[in-house]
Design a protein around this motif. Structure first.
Motif, PDB file in Angstrom:
ATOM      1  N   TRP A  66       8.367   2.056   3.010  1.00  0.00           N
ATOM      2  CA  TRP A  66       8.516   0.651   3.274  1.00  0.00           C
ATOM      3  C   TRP A  66       7.621  -0.114   1.897  1.00  0.00           C
ATOM      4  O   TRP A  66       7.616  -1.422   1.863  1.00  0.00           O
ATOM      5  N   GLY A  67       7.017   0.570   0.687  1.00  0.00           N
ATOM      6  CA  GLY A  67       6.830  -0.233  -0.049  1.00  0.00           C
ATOM      7  C   GLY A  67       7.600  -1.154  -1.005  1.00  0.00           C
ATOM      8  O   GLY A  67       7.230  -2.363  -1.295  1.00  0.00           O
ATOM      9  N   GLY A 118       7.889  -4.331   0.262  1.00  0.00           N
ATOM     10  CA  GLY A 118       6.703  -5.330   0.332  1.00  0.00           C
ATOM     11  C   GLY A 118       5.800  -5.244   1.399  1.00  0.00           C
ATOM     12  O   GLY A 118       4.701  -6.020   1.636  1.00  0.00           O
ATOM     13  N   ILE A 119       5.828  -4.236   2.159  1.00  0.00           N
ATOM     14  CA  ILE A 119       4.814  -3.953   3.505  1.00  0.00           C
ATOM     15  C   ILE A 119       3.954  -2.711   3.246  1.00  0.00           C
ATOM     16  O   ILE A 119       4.365  -1.695   2.791  1.00  0.00           O
ATOM     17  N   ARG A 120       2.635  -3.206   3.381  1.00  0.00           N
ATOM     18  CA  ARG A 120       1.587  -2.316   3.142  1.00  0.00           C
ATOM     19  C   ARG A 120       1.312  -1.861   4.629  1.00  0.00           C
ATOM     20  O   ARG A 120       1.179  -2.495   5.768  1.00  0.00           O
ATOM     21  N   VAL A 121       0.844  -0.321   4.641  1.00  0.00           N
ATOM     22  CA  VAL A 121       0.572   0.195   5.838  1.00  0.00           C
ATOM     23  C   VAL A 121      -0.712   1.213   5.456  1.00  0.00           C
ATOM     24  O   VAL A 121      -0.788   1.875   4.888  1.00  0.00           O
ATOM     25  N   LEU A 155       1.832   9.225  10.295  1.00  0.00           N
ATOM     26  CA  LEU A 155       2.860   8.331  10.548  1.00  0.00           C
ATOM     27  C   LEU A 155       2.562   7.169   9.418  1.00  0.00           C
ATOM     28  O   LEU A 155       3.559   6.611   9.023  1.00  0.00           O
ATOM     29  N   THR A 156       1.237   6.827   9.503  1.00  0.00           N
ATOM     30  CA  THR A 156       0.772   5.755   8.427  1.00  0.00           C
ATOM     31  C   THR A 156       1.069   5.934   6.925  1.00  0.00           C
ATOM     32  O   THR A 156       2.058   5.088   6.369  1.00  0.00           O
ATOM     33  N   LYS A 157       1.197   7.406   6.489  1.00  0.00           N
ATOM     34  CA  LYS A 157       1.615   7.421   5.150  1.00  0.00           C
ATOM     35  C   LYS A 157       3.212   7.502   4.896  1.00  0.00           C
ATOM     36  O   LYS A 157       3.582   7.081   3.940  1.00  0.00           O
ATOM     37  N   VAL A 158       3.749   7.893   6.153  1.00  0.00           N
ATOM     38  CA  VAL A 158       5.289   7.874   5.894  1.00  0.00           C
ATOM     39  C   VAL A 158       5.849   6.674   5.688  1.00  0.00           C
ATOM     40  O   VAL A 158       6.384   6.094   4.993  1.00  0.00           O
ATOM     41  N   TYR A 159       5.337   5.642   6.834  1.00  0.00           N
ATOM     42  CA  TYR A 159       5.831   4.326   6.546  1.00  0.00           C
ATOM     43  C   TYR A 159       5.260   3.515   5.352  1.00  0.00           C
ATOM     44  O   TYR A 159       6.044   2.879   4.748  1.00  0.00           O
ATOM     45  N   ALA A 160       4.093   3.886   4.903  1.00  0.00           N
ATOM     46  CA  ALA A 160       3.765   3.475   3.620  1.00  0.00           C
ATOM     47  C   ALA A 160       4.503   3.589   2.245  1.00  0.00           C
ATOM     48  O   ALA A 160       4.825   2.992   1.569  1.00  0.00           O
TER      49      ALA A 160
END
Length: 255
Positions: A179-180, A183-186, A171-176
C-alpha cells in the motif's frame, strides 16, 4: 520547524478498536488531544458511551460504536458508521485482542485457537481491507497494529496468542509493502508488560513478575499512556517516512 504541527492530528479521523479501556482508550485520548476526531469501538455500547462521555467532557470530539471484531459481519457497519459520522477515515488502530487461555500450548482447544486468530489476525486483516477505500483518499493515512513482544519471541503460557501476534507483524509488513503506492503507511507496536486489565494475570503474579523484572532494563511495568505516545508518533507526520516498522515498547525486555 513547528513541532506542534509535526505531531498534530488536527482534522484527522481515527478509528480505534478495543478502545473502551487500557491501551486503546489511552490512544484515543492522546489522539483526541492532538486534534483528531476519534471513534472508539469495543463490544459493549454502554462502556463506550461512558468513556466517550469522559473524553467529550474534556472538549474532545469522540464517538463510540459497538462492534465485536471477532464477528466479521459486524466490521462493515463499523466502517460505515465512522464514515457517516465524520466523512472519512485517516487513521486506523487495530488494538482489540483476545487471549482466553493461559498455560501450555498443547492444552489450547481448537475453539480457543479460532477465537484468538479471529480477533487478533482475521479482524485486523478484514477491517484494514474495508478501510482501504477511505484511507487511500487521505493525504496522510496511517494504520497502526498493536502486536506484542510475544510476536517477536513466544511468551511462556501465551503460545497461540504469541503465534497470532507474530502473524499480525507479518500482516503489517504485507500491507505496508503493497500500500505504499497508495500513500498508506502501516506499522506495528509491540508492547511488553503494560499494566492493564488485559495483562492482569501477569502483573498480579509475584513469581512471574519476579522473572520478568530480572530481564527488564527499566525495572517496572509500562503504562498504556506510553503506548499511546508511540502511537501518536506513528499516526502523525513525525513518522511520514516510516512504514513496515515494528516498534518495541517493553522496558528493554527484548534487548
Amino acid at each position: 520547524m513547528d513541532l506542534s504541527s509535526v505531531f498534530s492530528l488536527d482534522g484527522k479521523v481515527a478509528l480505534i478498536t478495543g478502545a473502551s479501556k487500557g491501551i486503546g482508550f489511552s490512544i484515543a485520548e492522546i489522539f483526541a488531544a492532538a486534534g483528531a476526531k476519534v471513534v472508539i469501538s469495543s463490544r459493549k455500547q454502554d462502556a463506550l458511551d461512558e468513556m466517550a462521555g469522559k473524553l467529550r467532557a474534556k472538549g474532545y470530539e469522540v464517538s463510540g460504536f459497538a462492534c465485536n471484531v471477532g464477528n466479521m459481519d459486524e466490521l462493515p457497519k463499523l466502517v460505515d458508521q465512522t464514515v457517516e459520522k465524520y466523512g472519512t477515515i485517516d487513521i486506523l488502530v487495530n488494538n482489540a485482542a483476545s487471549n482466553p487461555v493461559f498455560g501450555p500450548v498443547h492444552e489450547t482447544s481448537l475453539e480457543a485457537f479460532d477465537k484468538i486468530m479471529d480477533v487478533n489476525v482475521k479482524a485486523p486483516f478484514e477491517l484494514t481491507r474495508l478501510c482501504f477505500p477511505h484511507l487511500r483518499k487521505s493525504a496522510e493515512a496511517s494504520v497502526i497494529n498493536i502486536s506484542s513482544i510475544g510476536g517477536l519471541s513466544p511468551e511462556a503460557g501465551l503460545g497461540i496468542y504469541s503465534v497470532s501476534k507474530a502473524a499480525l507483524i507479518s500482516l503489517t509488513k504485507v500491507y505496508a509493502k503493497e500500500w505504499g503506492d497508495a500513500g498508506i503507511r502501516v506499522n506495528a507496536i509491540c508492547p511488553g508488560l503494560i499494566q492493564t486489565k488485559f495483562s492482569e494475570a501477569l502483573w498480579t503474579n509475584d513469581k512471574i513478575m519476579g522473572m520478568i523484572m530480572k530481564q527488564l532494563s527499566i525495572k517496572r511495568a509500562g503504562t498504556s499512556e506510553e503506548i499511546g505516545a508511540m502511537a501518536l508518533f506513528l499516526a502523525s507526520a513525525a513518522s511520514s517516512y516510516t512504514t513496515g516498522g515494528v516498534f518495541t515498547a517493553d522496558g528493554g525486555f527484548t534487548i
